[in-house]
Scaffold this motif. Sequence first.
Motif, PDB file in Angstrom:
ATOM      1  N   UNK A   1       0.902  -1.100  -0.021  1.00 49.25           N
ATOM      2  CA  UNK A   1      -0.025   0.027   0.283  1.00 49.25           C
ATOM      3  C   UNK A   1       0.757   1.270   0.106  1.00 49.25           C
ATOM      4  N   UNK A   2       0.465   2.173  -0.664  1.00 45.48           N
ATOM      5  CA  UNK A   2       1.220   3.366  -0.568  1.00 45.48           C
ATOM      6  C   UNK A   2       0.827   4.543   0.435  1.00 45.48           C
ATOM      7  N   UNK A   3       1.750   4.449   1.430  1.00 45.91           N
ATOM      8  CA  UNK A   3       1.308   5.202   2.520  1.00 45.91           C
ATOM      9  C   UNK A   3       1.188   7.000   2.083  1.00 45.91           C
ATOM     10  N   UNK A   4       0.323   7.456   2.897  1.00 47.91           N
ATOM     11  CA  UNK A   4       0.236   8.943   2.734  1.00 47.91           C
ATOM     12  C   UNK A   4       1.375   9.564   3.453  1.00 47.91           C
ATOM     13  N   UNK A   5       2.135  10.449   2.695  1.00 50.65           N
ATOM     14  CA  UNK A   5       3.119  11.201   3.464  1.00 50.65           C
ATOM     15  C   UNK A   5       2.438  12.257   4.334  1.00 50.65           C
ATOM     16  N   UNK A   6       3.267  12.566   5.535  1.00 52.38           N
ATOM     17  CA  UNK A   6       2.649  13.418   6.623  1.00 52.38           C
ATOM     18  C   UNK A   6       3.277  14.902   5.991  1.00 52.38           C
ATOM     19  N   UNK A   7       2.286  15.904   5.519  1.00 48.91           N
ATOM     20  CA  UNK A   7       3.163  17.060   5.282  1.00 48.91           C
ATOM     21  C   UNK A   7       3.869  17.743   6.329  1.00 48.91           C
ATOM     22  N   UNK A   8       4.745  18.270   5.844  1.00 43.88           N
ATOM     23  CA  UNK A   8       5.822  18.899   6.518  1.00 43.88           C
ATOM     24  C   UNK A   8       5.537  20.347   6.814  1.00 43.88           C
ATOM     25  N   UNK A   9       5.782  21.297   7.802  1.00 43.65           N
ATOM     26  CA  UNK A   9       5.368  22.708   7.686  1.00 43.65           C
ATOM     27  C   UNK A   9       6.718  23.482   7.438  1.00 43.65           C
ATOM     28  N   UNK A  10       6.900  23.854   6.317  1.00 42.36           N
ATOM     29  CA  UNK A  10       8.131  24.969   6.009  1.00 42.36           C
ATOM     30  C   UNK A  10       8.101  26.091   6.867  1.00 42.36           C
ATOM     31  N   UNK A  11       9.252  26.106   7.508  1.00 43.09           N
ATOM     32  CA  UNK A  11       9.632  26.920   8.464  1.00 43.09           C
ATOM     33  C   UNK A  11      10.123  28.265   7.927  1.00 43.09           C
ATOM     34  N   UNK A  12       9.687  29.424   8.731  1.00 44.04           N
ATOM     35  CA  UNK A  12      10.142  30.819   8.042  1.00 44.04           C
ATOM     36  C   UNK A  12      11.895  30.688   8.030  1.00 44.04           C
ATOM     37  N   UNK A  13      12.418  29.931   8.930  1.00 41.99           N
ATOM     38  CA  UNK A  13      13.966  29.977   9.176  1.00 41.99           C
ATOM     39  C   UNK A  13      14.913  29.486   7.913  1.00 41.99           C
ATOM     40  N   UNK A  14      13.837  28.561   7.135  1.00 42.25           N
ATOM     41  CA  UNK A  14      14.307  28.291   5.962  1.00 42.25           C
ATOM     42  C   UNK A  14      14.698  29.323   4.725  1.00 42.25           C
ATOM     43  N   UNK A  15      14.056  30.564   4.970  1.00 45.34           N
ATOM     44  CA  UNK A  15      14.325  31.656   4.046  1.00 45.34           C
ATOM     45  C   UNK A  15      15.475  32.370   4.109  1.00 45.34           C
ATOM     46  N   UNK A  16      16.100  32.817   3.001  1.00 50.13           N
ATOM     47  CA  UNK A  16      17.478  33.632   2.836  1.00 50.13           C
ATOM     48  C   UNK A  16      16.994  35.003   3.452  1.00 50.13           C
ATOM     49  N   UNK A  17      17.720  35.731   4.312  1.00 48.50           N
ATOM     50  CA  UNK A  17      17.706  36.945   4.386  1.00 48.50           C
ATOM     51  C   UNK A  17      18.312  37.919   3.096  1.00 48.50           C
ATOM     52  N   UNK A  18      18.126  38.981   3.230  1.00 47.60           N
ATOM     53  CA  UNK A  18      18.395  39.809   2.314  1.00 47.60           C
ATOM     54  C   UNK A  18      20.039  39.809   1.867  1.00 47.60           C
ATOM     55  N   UNK A  19      20.938  39.976   3.106  1.00 48.88           N
ATOM     56  CA  UNK A  19      22.305  39.718   2.773  1.00 48.88           C
ATOM     57  C   UNK A  19      22.517  38.490   2.296  1.00 48.88           C
ATOM     58  N   UNK A  20      21.947  37.413   2.759  1.00 51.28           N
ATOM     59  CA  UNK A  20      22.150  36.154   2.387  1.00 51.28           C
ATOM     60  C   UNK A  20      21.792  35.955   0.885  1.00 51.28           C
ATOM     61  N   UNK A  21      20.717  36.451   0.242  1.00 51.65           N
ATOM     62  CA  UNK A  21      20.482  36.493  -1.029  1.00 51.65           C
ATOM     63  C   UNK A  21      21.509  36.922  -1.795  1.00 51.65           C
ATOM     64  N   UNK A  22      21.999  38.128  -1.432  1.00 49.87           N
ATOM     65  CA  UNK A  22      23.013  38.726  -1.963  1.00 49.87           C
ATOM     66  C   UNK A  22      24.327  37.894  -2.193  1.00 49.87           C
ATOM     67  N   UNK A  23      24.543  37.148  -1.062  1.00 53.24           N
ATOM     68  CA  UNK A  23      25.623  36.499  -0.986  1.00 53.24           C
ATOM     69  C   UNK A  23      25.284  35.324  -1.880  1.00 53.24           C
ATOM     70  N   UNK A  24      24.274  34.535  -2.014  1.00 53.05           N
ATOM     71  CA  UNK A  24      24.102  33.482  -2.748  1.00 53.05           C
ATOM     72  C   UNK A  24      24.208  33.992  -4.304  1.00 53.05           C
ATOM     73  N   UNK A  25      23.768  35.093  -4.729  1.00 49.56           N
ATOM     74  CA  UNK A  25      23.849  35.553  -5.977  1.00 49.56           C
ATOM     75  C   UNK A  25      25.245  35.925  -6.342  1.00 49.56           C
ATOM     76  N   UNK A  26      26.120  36.390  -5.494  1.00 47.28           N
ATOM     77  CA  UNK A  26      27.688  36.288  -5.621  1.00 47.28           C
ATOM     78  C   UNK A  26      28.100  34.992  -5.987  1.00 47.28           C
ATOM     79  N   UNK A  27      27.712  34.028  -5.224  1.00 53.07           N
ATOM     80  CA  UNK A  27      28.209  32.524  -5.422  1.00 53.07           C
ATOM     81  C   UNK A  27      27.963  32.247  -6.909  1.00 53.07           C
ATOM     82  N   UNK A  28      26.729  32.539  -7.225  1.00 55.59           N
ATOM     83  CA  UNK A  28      26.195  31.905  -8.552  1.00 55.59           C
ATOM     84  C   UNK A  28      27.027  32.795  -9.721  1.00 55.59           C
TER      85      UNK A  28
END
Length: 931
Positions: A424-451
């Motif tokens: 039987x295919x089990x039903x996955x338990x949905x996960x809550x996406x926490x705000x802590x996973x989002x990049x801050x503005x300086x981190x977005x700048x850093x990520x773009x510099x990496x890329x």
Amino acid sequence: MNGPARLHSTVAPLSFAQERLWFVNTAAPESPVYNVPLFFRWRGEVDVAALHRALLAVARKHEVLRTTYEDRDGERVQVVGEARVPVEVITHAPETEARRGFDLAAEPPVRCAVWKGLPGGDAVLLTIHHIAVDGWSLPALFGDLGTAYDAELAGRRPELGELPVQYADFAVWDRAGLDEALLTRRAAELATVPAGLRLGGARPVQDGVHTGDQHRFALPAGTWAAVGDLAGSLRATPFVVLLAAWAEVIGRWSAREEFLIGAVTANRTHPAVEDLVGFFVNTVPLRCTTRPPTFARRCAELRREAFGSLTYQRIPFDQLVARTPGRGLAEVGFALQNMPAPDTTRWTAPDVLPTGTAKYDVLLIVEETADGVVGTLEHDTQRYPRELGPRLAEDFVALLARAVAEPEAPLAGFALPHGPLETPRPSPVPAVVQDGGELSEPERHAAELFRAVLAEAGVEIAEPARGANFFTLGGHSLLAVGLLARARREHGAAVRPSEFLADPTVARLGELLRSATARPEPAAAPVDGPRPATSTQQRFWFLDRIPELRAAYLVPTVVHFPGETGVDELRGAVDTVLARHPSLRSRFRLDHGQKRVVRTTSGPPARATVTDARGWDEGKLADHVAELCWTPFDLAADAPVRAELVLVATGVRLVLCAHHMVVDGASVRVLLEQVAAVVRGEDLPEPVAEEPPGAQADSSDLIAALRGAPTDVRLPHDRPRASVQSILGATRGADVADLRAVAKESGCSAFAATAAVLAVALAGRSDQRDFLFAFPWSGREHPDAVGMFVNTLVLRADLRGGPTWREVLARVRDAASVAYRAADVPFDEVVAALHPRRDLSRPALTPVYVAAEDEWRPPLGGVLLPLDPLAVKYELELTVVETASGLRLSAAYQADLFDDSTIEDLLADVQKAAAALVTNPDRPACEETLR
């Protein structure tokens, strides 16, 4: 951070790993779930009294074996007591003894049982609670036991030596080193993965300690060999290949596309704990998906995630669980056991007896033994029926064999012999996406510099996560300098390279962008009076006083330009560039009043000369070029740079020579690029003002990390050293296996991996296992600057204790991080602390220098010509050159010390070591085959 320190305390907190086991023991002291029953056969008869005394000696050395655990005023503590190891001669079954629990509050965590008079020799069961031991403890434990037993039989007092730190010291350091930011970030990342991993046939049970069953099976030798071959071809590791196969099977048995597998890691992240007996292992949840269409693609996807087992292994698993309540982060586990087997001739290798319990719902252990590679599938028999073990093991072996044979075939076509017990295919338990996973503005700048910077180097990546490591994504040290230069241009943030390289992640760069103070645009330096020379310039000035060493600190470059290059235009361009940079107008003198070297930059610039050598023979031309390259400067009277255009039949040779006090390797490239820009009629940027000296750097961490290492390297000299070192050099080169992919998995640069393979190659020629290598670090903060920005740093390559390649890379990576954090510490200060009684027969601190550079071609169609003769500063200088097609080694060496054939043999050993690292980084690094 600093490593564990010897505190000499008898009471200490529990480590994070111990705390979890203490809770289980407090709730169920009779449970054997965390017993480690080590059963081994004696080759002959056991002297029980001698064995007892030997065990007491081992317990006296390793405090964790004589430690009890208490709750004092609500605080859980470990208490070091006297050595007590009960030894009993018994007749009942070993399994009964193995499954007897420990009362950790009242008794020591180790006991011994002996069976006498058995055919073939006596038998011993050493049962230790997991709170005091792990798999990596066994070589130290049994090595000390063998030494102590031999001494007792001979009537001698065992001499086991003292440990630099004890487990209680590690526990204090472990708790102090909790990285809350990293913990929060990782918990947020894992919270996005659906929870509740259940395989087909699962039964609902309450959480807790459950009965378990083990199924052992052999991995065919051909399959294991193919695992190593595939890992090498994919620039992965056997761990990755095995994990990929296990994840594919788990995905099919669970009908899940995304889940977590708990990787069991050694977690011995500091050299001080290498030889400690104790409980260090940690569980690191790794994200797995079943989306890749082929097995090769699945391995490639898991390489980066597998690196997390190193990056995150110091995050306590229980702390992660506490941050993600209601979730199971590791119902299914995986471990690759490749620690060295305990070495003794008195008894057989110990077997770990089953305890009838299970630590995970399902756990796969793959272990290299003397008899081949063995798998153990342990599972919770309250959660799953007993037939799960054999069926799941057969599915794993079959899929692995097919996958390593056909890695590019579609995975969808790989059938399993059994498949899940239920479908039987089990039903996955949905996960809550926490705000802590989002990049801050300086981190977005850093990520773009990496890329952006990686894209310019030909490495395309998606948006990197907060914890993404610049080196793991494909960066290297020179790209890092370009990254920070771009940060200055685009965001006005002046970030010191040493600050970033100590933790080269998006999150760290974001913090630095947020806090960095923008510096003014570079401007021309004014005409000045005397100013203090830098610490590096002071050192070079004094070395220039030693006649035998003067030429070693010159930086000559010879570039051949094709015949159509205009001599007049080239000469004018050289003069323009030499006049623009203040450092090239420097004069140096000793100020007797200040008792230090000072300099001015107001002297007249050097000007290029032209010599027509078109009628000269090769010998005369070579002598003339050598004189231009290696004639010392009068640093007080003359500009510390000279340039000459030598006309030859096929074109023009530019001979550019400067003193190392005013240029480094990157500066020479800047000068040549700017000469080409003037020839092309382009405008030059304004010369960069010299940065004032920064605050005095703290050297304490660096000195502590290096202390105790030998301040010499046993090199294969063909002739003895002279009273003053020779600088006459020669070179040899060799291609080497591309280490970059396996280095990235460990968060290393190609430079760090090269240092590791060099250390292993040198270890194969002597009994030395601990090395110091000098290496350069450029503190330049502007790409167009010309000057001497390089400091000499020191890297420790510690091979003691028989580490695997993966562990060697981790050690070298950590040692490099310590060096980068102390990048502003003057080299002379390090020498004064560690090698105060140096002489002139060899370089200070170490005779070996390791460097890395990118392949570079001069502009205007120029070609770099080799230097002949060559002056060298170190006895052996190994440079790894990163090219588009691979890695190339260049060894410069003192010709008075080595024959050419000796260096060629050493380079061959380096090649073998590099191939061994790429092929199987989970094997011990210093194997006999490398000698």
